[in-house]
Each structure stands twice: as C-alpha cells, then as structure tokens.
Write a protein that holds these residues in place. Structure first.
Motif, PDB file in Angstrom:
ATOM      1  N   GLY A 131      -4.413  25.483 -25.356  1.00 39.79           N
ATOM      2  CA  GLY A 131      -3.554  24.943 -24.594  1.00 39.79           C
ATOM      3  C   GLY A 131      -3.679  25.924 -23.037  1.00 39.79           C
ATOM      4  N   THR A 132      -2.994  25.616 -22.056  1.00 35.64           N
ATOM      5  CA  THR A 132      -2.690  26.427 -21.187  1.00 35.64           C
ATOM      6  C   THR A 132      -1.429  26.401 -20.683  1.00 35.64           C
ATOM      7  OG1 THR A 132      -4.758  25.716 -19.539  1.00 35.64           O
ATOM      8  CG2 THR A 132      -2.905  26.628 -18.323  1.00 35.64           C
ATOM      9  N   ILE A 133      -0.996  28.018 -20.410  1.00 36.16           N
ATOM     10  CA  ILE A 133       0.659  28.298 -20.537  1.00 36.16           C
ATOM     11  C   ILE A 133       0.847  28.689 -19.163  1.00 36.16           C
ATOM     12  CG2 ILE A 133       2.412  29.302 -21.471  1.00 36.16           C
ATOM     13  CD1 ILE A 133       0.924  29.816 -24.139  1.00 36.16           C
ATOM     14  N   PHE A 134       1.998  28.539 -18.317  1.00 33.50           N
ATOM     15  CA  PHE A 134       2.113  29.061 -17.021  1.00 33.50           C
ATOM     16  C   PHE A 134       3.583  29.399 -16.844  1.00 33.50           C
ATOM     17  CE2 PHE A 134       3.840  25.095 -15.037  1.00 33.50           C
ATOM     18  CZ  PHE A 134       3.225  24.019 -16.045  1.00 33.50           C
ATOM     19  N   GLY A 135       3.859  30.352 -15.855  1.00 37.08           N
ATOM     20  CA  GLY A 135       5.220  30.306 -15.575  1.00 37.08           C
ATOM     21  C   GLY A 135       5.237  30.917 -14.038  1.00 37.08           C
ATOM     22  N   ALA A 159       9.812  27.597 -12.207  1.00 33.39           N
ATOM     23  CA  ALA A 159       9.077  26.436 -13.138  1.00 33.39           C
ATOM     24  C   ALA A 159       8.211  27.025 -14.513  1.00 33.39           C
ATOM     25  CB  ALA A 159       8.365  25.456 -12.518  1.00 33.39           C
ATOM     26  N   ALA A 160       8.245  26.398 -15.307  1.00 35.58           N
ATOM     27  CA  ALA A 160       7.186  26.745 -16.620  1.00 35.58           C
ATOM     28  C   ALA A 160       6.679  25.515 -17.269  1.00 35.58           C
ATOM     29  CB  ALA A 160       7.844  27.927 -17.379  1.00 35.58           C
ATOM     30  N   GLY A 161       5.758  25.822 -18.079  1.00 37.17           N
ATOM     31  CA  GLY A 161       5.222  24.814 -18.818  1.00 37.17           C
ATOM     32  C   GLY A 161       4.169  25.067 -19.642  1.00 37.17           C
ATOM     33  N   TYR A 162       3.633  24.199 -20.219  1.00 39.43           N
ATOM     34  CA  TYR A 162       2.120  24.283 -20.888  1.00 39.43           C
ATOM     35  C   TYR A 162       1.300  22.771 -20.736  1.00 39.43           C
ATOM     36  CZ  TYR A 162       4.591  22.075 -24.916  1.00 39.43           C
ATOM     37  OH  TYR A 162       5.396  21.356 -25.828  1.00 39.43           O
ATOM     38  N   LEU A 173       6.752  20.517 -18.902  1.00 40.14           N
ATOM     39  CA  LEU A 173       7.084  21.521 -17.906  1.00 40.14           C
ATOM     40  C   LEU A 173       8.627  21.382 -17.682  1.00 40.14           C
ATOM     41  CD1 LEU A 173       5.838  20.858 -14.292  1.00 40.14           C
ATOM     42  CD2 LEU A 173       6.382  18.765 -16.113  1.00 40.14           C
ATOM     43  N   CYS A 174       9.309  22.137 -17.162  1.00 39.38           N
ATOM     44  CA  CYS A 174      10.698  21.848 -16.438  1.00 39.38           C
ATOM     45  C   CYS A 174      10.691  22.782 -15.298  1.00 39.38           C
ATOM     46  CB  CYS A 174      11.670  22.246 -17.494  1.00 39.38           C
ATOM     47  SG  CYS A 174      11.839  24.330 -17.822  1.00 39.38           S
ATOM     48  N   PRO A 179      15.293  18.627 -16.644  1.00 37.18           N
ATOM     49  CA  PRO A 179      15.062  18.498 -17.864  1.00 37.18           C
ATOM     50  C   PRO A 179      13.620  19.077 -18.036  1.00 37.18           C
ATOM     51  CG  PRO A 179      15.091  16.326 -16.991  1.00 37.18           C
ATOM     52  CD  PRO A 179      15.380  17.276 -15.762  1.00 37.18           C
ATOM     53  N   VAL A 180      13.112  19.079 -19.500  1.00 37.67           N
ATOM     54  CA  VAL A 180      11.929  19.265 -19.968  1.00 37.67           C
ATOM     55  C   VAL A 180      11.337  17.919 -19.768  1.00 37.67           C
ATOM     56  CG1 VAL A 180      10.434  19.937 -21.724  1.00 37.67           C
ATOM     57  CG2 VAL A 180      12.532  21.286 -21.210  1.00 37.67           C
ATOM     58  N   SER A 181      10.061  17.663 -19.133  1.00 41.17           N
ATOM     59  CA  SER A 181       9.489  16.360 -19.173  1.00 41.17           C
ATOM     60  C   SER A 181       8.033  16.559 -19.877  1.00 41.17           C
ATOM     61  CB  SER A 181       9.568  15.861 -17.683  1.00 41.17           C
ATOM     62  OG  SER A 181      10.935  16.057 -17.316  1.00 41.17           O
ATOM     63  N   GLY A 182       7.648  15.420 -20.330  1.00 43.33           N
ATOM     64  CA  GLY A 182       6.329  15.425 -21.003  1.00 43.33           C
ATOM     65  C   GLY A 182       5.300  14.197 -20.392  1.00 43.33           C
ATOM     66  N   PHE A 183       4.206  14.734 -19.976  1.00 46.32           N
ATOM     67  CA  PHE A 183       3.217  13.686 -19.380  1.00 46.32           C
ATOM     68  C   PHE A 183       1.818  13.809 -20.284  1.00 46.32           C
ATOM     69  CE2 PHE A 183       5.628  13.293 -15.489  1.00 46.32           C
ATOM     70  CZ  PHE A 183       6.316  14.107 -15.283  1.00 46.32           C
TER      71      PHE A 183
END
Ligand code: P6P
Length: 331
Positions: A131-135, A159-162, A173-174, A179-183
């Motif tokens: 995975g890729t992780i970003f902040g 914002a942050a997510g993976y 991400l959120c 909220p935390v949302s998944g795509f």
C-alpha cells in the motif's frame, strides 16, 4: 448499473461544504487519486513487466529498494509535482525533504505531503497486499524550505489516508473533520467509487496482530501484554492471531473488523520499526476518526512531536478498548 459516487464527485461535494475553500486541497486529493491509479496498474502488471525484484539501490533506511518502490515513488512524486499545489514532499525513499521548485509547485503552494509510496514492498514478489500511505499538512508559505517548521504533530494533518493494492484497490482517507471514507477502483472505468461511507472501527476486536517471533526482543511489559491478548485475558476475551506482515493489510483488517495491531519497541531498537510521519500518524488519524485509537505506548500518536523526518515509533493501533489495554500495560 450506476457505479455510484465517484471519488472526483465526492471530493467536489466535500469542497462545496466549505464555502471558503479555494479548491486547492481538492485538487491535491484528486492528484493522490491519480497517483493511486498509476501505482495500482504497475503493481498489477509487475511480474509481466519485469518489475519484481530489487532495484540495486538502498533507501535512507538502508533497506534494499524494490524496483516497484522506486517506480511508485516516481509516480507519486510526479502527481504531486504536476498538481502545482505542493511545496514540500517527504518520502520514505528520499533522505531529505524535496522542496519543489516554485515552477513545479504553485508559487504560494502551502501543502507538505509525507508519504510511503509502497509500504510492505518486500511482500510484492509473493503477491501479498501492499500500500501507499500519505499524510497532508498545510504550512505557512513562510515555512517553505524551513525543515524544522515542517515537523508537526499528526493532529495537525489536514488529510490522511492510504491506498491498498490487494484483491481490489481501495483508497481510504479522511479530510478535515470529515468521516473516514473508502473508495474502490473500477479497473474498467479507471475511477474510484465510494464503497465504504463513514467507516467506523468496532470498539473491541477478535484478533490481535503482532510479529510474535520478536517476543524475545520485547521488554517484559510488552511480553505480558501480548500474552494477555493471546490468552484472552483482556476485555472481549479470546482472540485469534492475524499477522500478514504488510502494515496496510493488517491495519485495513483492524479498521473493518476491530482488534489491535502492534509493532512494539525492542531492546536494540526502542522506537521499533515503523515510521511516525508517513506510517503511524496518517493511520492514527484514520483510526481515531473511525472511533479507534493509536498510541506509541506512552502517548497518543497524534500528539507526538516529531524531531526527525524519518523517526520511528512503536505503534499500538486499533479498537479503542484494545488500545486502552496497551496503554494500561505500558504507560
Ligand atoms: P516484520 C513491511 O516490511 C513493513 O514495513 C510493514 O508493512 C509491516 O507491518 C512490517 O514491516 C513487518 O515487519 O518485522 O514483522 O517483518
């Protein structure tokens, strides 16, 4: 069949909720989605394009770089640079921050992006999820080039997510206080679509996740904590052990099903293995926003003030009650 709400539409709807927004963070997030799609393709075809195996170089951590590490970093950096919205990039694959020239970043670009372009890459050759992780942080224009000003606690992330390259490619991400949302990526359409709205983590889980082959390297309190989860002597009782050895896979399961993921400090590396700014902090923002928690054993991950870009931190992350058990045992 209507594929549902696209990531692009979701980003624009999110922006519309903030009348004062200038659309810059929206543009940046869409470029994260672009990088995710490019990297997903490369991961999927790696065996066919001779992109498995070592690149013959090492990164700042002294770890052997996989060919895909380098390629994923190029794709992520390229998307960030072309967005024209990023002033500074800090990557696991680069020793120093990359202060994008004004030509690449907008003259008053304010965003700093910390990222791990491909976490778990040692698992690629065996086709395990990576995975890729970003902040993402917003910094004052005056802070451009001033490294010390860029070291901020994770609670300041805007914002942050993976992105999880698994059986399907999922972007979680959120943004802001949302909220935390998944795509999930539709390979045929080439776009992400909302599949997990308002994700929440169960307050207690049925699994614990840690590399138990490291037991002898832990202090007694850590050994006792893991033993308590193993023996079910924690709220919620008996647990199953699950450990993929790829942070994104272990975290995503914990987010969906609850439980706790642990990478403790060790006798000869008290800060553990995982990195604060582009692993612990982004995942901690996701975990807390979904109702979970994240600690380094002494404090909330999001309150920890970094002193170095590549600093490591012990990580106990997951269901609120499970992380509280870790805090009680270790604090
Ligand atoms: P260990 C993968 O190499 C990684 O960086 C994370 O994705 C994963 O959680 C961890 O290291 C696994 O480390 O020591 O258990 O092999």
């Amino acid at each position: 069949m209507d594929a549902g709400l696209s990531f692009t539409a979701w980003v624009l709807r999110n922006q519309a909720r903030h009348p004062g927004a200038r659309g810059e963070l929206s543009g940046l997030l869409l470029h994260v989605g672009l990088a995710a799609r490019a990297i997903a393709h490369q991961v999927a075809v790696a065996p066919l394009s001779n992109m498995h195996g070592h690149a013959g170089s090492t990164n700042v951590q002294g770890e052997q770089q996989q060919k895909l590490d380098v390629l994923a970093d190029q794709h992520f950096r390229g998307a960030m640079a072309h967005s024209g919205l990023v002033a500074t990039l800090v990557s696991e694959e680069m020793e120093e921050p990359d202060f994008l020239a004004a030509g690449e970043g907008a003259p008053d670009a304010e965003y700093t992006v910390f990222y791990d372009p491909l976490d778990g890459s040692s698992n690629i050759d065996v086709n395990v999820t990576v995975g890729t992780i970003f902040g993402i942080y917003r910094h004052r224009v005056a802070d451009r080039g001033r490294a010390a000003e860029l070291l901020r606690p994770g609670r300041e992330q805007v914002a942050a997510g993976y992105v999880m390259y698994g059986a399907s490619t999922t972007l979680v991400l959120c943004v802001g206080d949302g909220p935390v949302s998944g795509f999930t990526l539709s390979p045929s359409v080439g776009e992400f679509f909302l599949t997990h709205a308002d994700m929440s983590m169960p307050t207690i889980g049925k699994t614990y996740s840690v590399n138990e082959s490291r037991t002898s390297a832990w202090d007694k309190r850590t050994q006792d904590l893991v033993q308590a989860f193993r023996d079910g002597k924690v709220p919620g009782g008996a647990r199953g052990a699950r450990y993929v050895g790829s942070l994104i896979a272990d975290f995503h399961r914990t987010l969906l099903k609850g439980g706790i993921f642990m990478y403790p400090g060790e006798r000869d590396r008290p800060e553990g293995k995982l990195r604060l700014l582009y692993e612990g902090a982004p995942l901690a923002m996701i975990a807390e926003r979904a109702g979970g928690a994240a600690t380094d054993g002494r404090q909330r991950i999001l309150d920890r003030q970094p002193t170095k870009f590549h600093e490591r931190c012990p990580l106990f992350i997951g269901s609120k009650l499970d992380v509280e058990e870790a805090m009680k045992a270790l604090a």
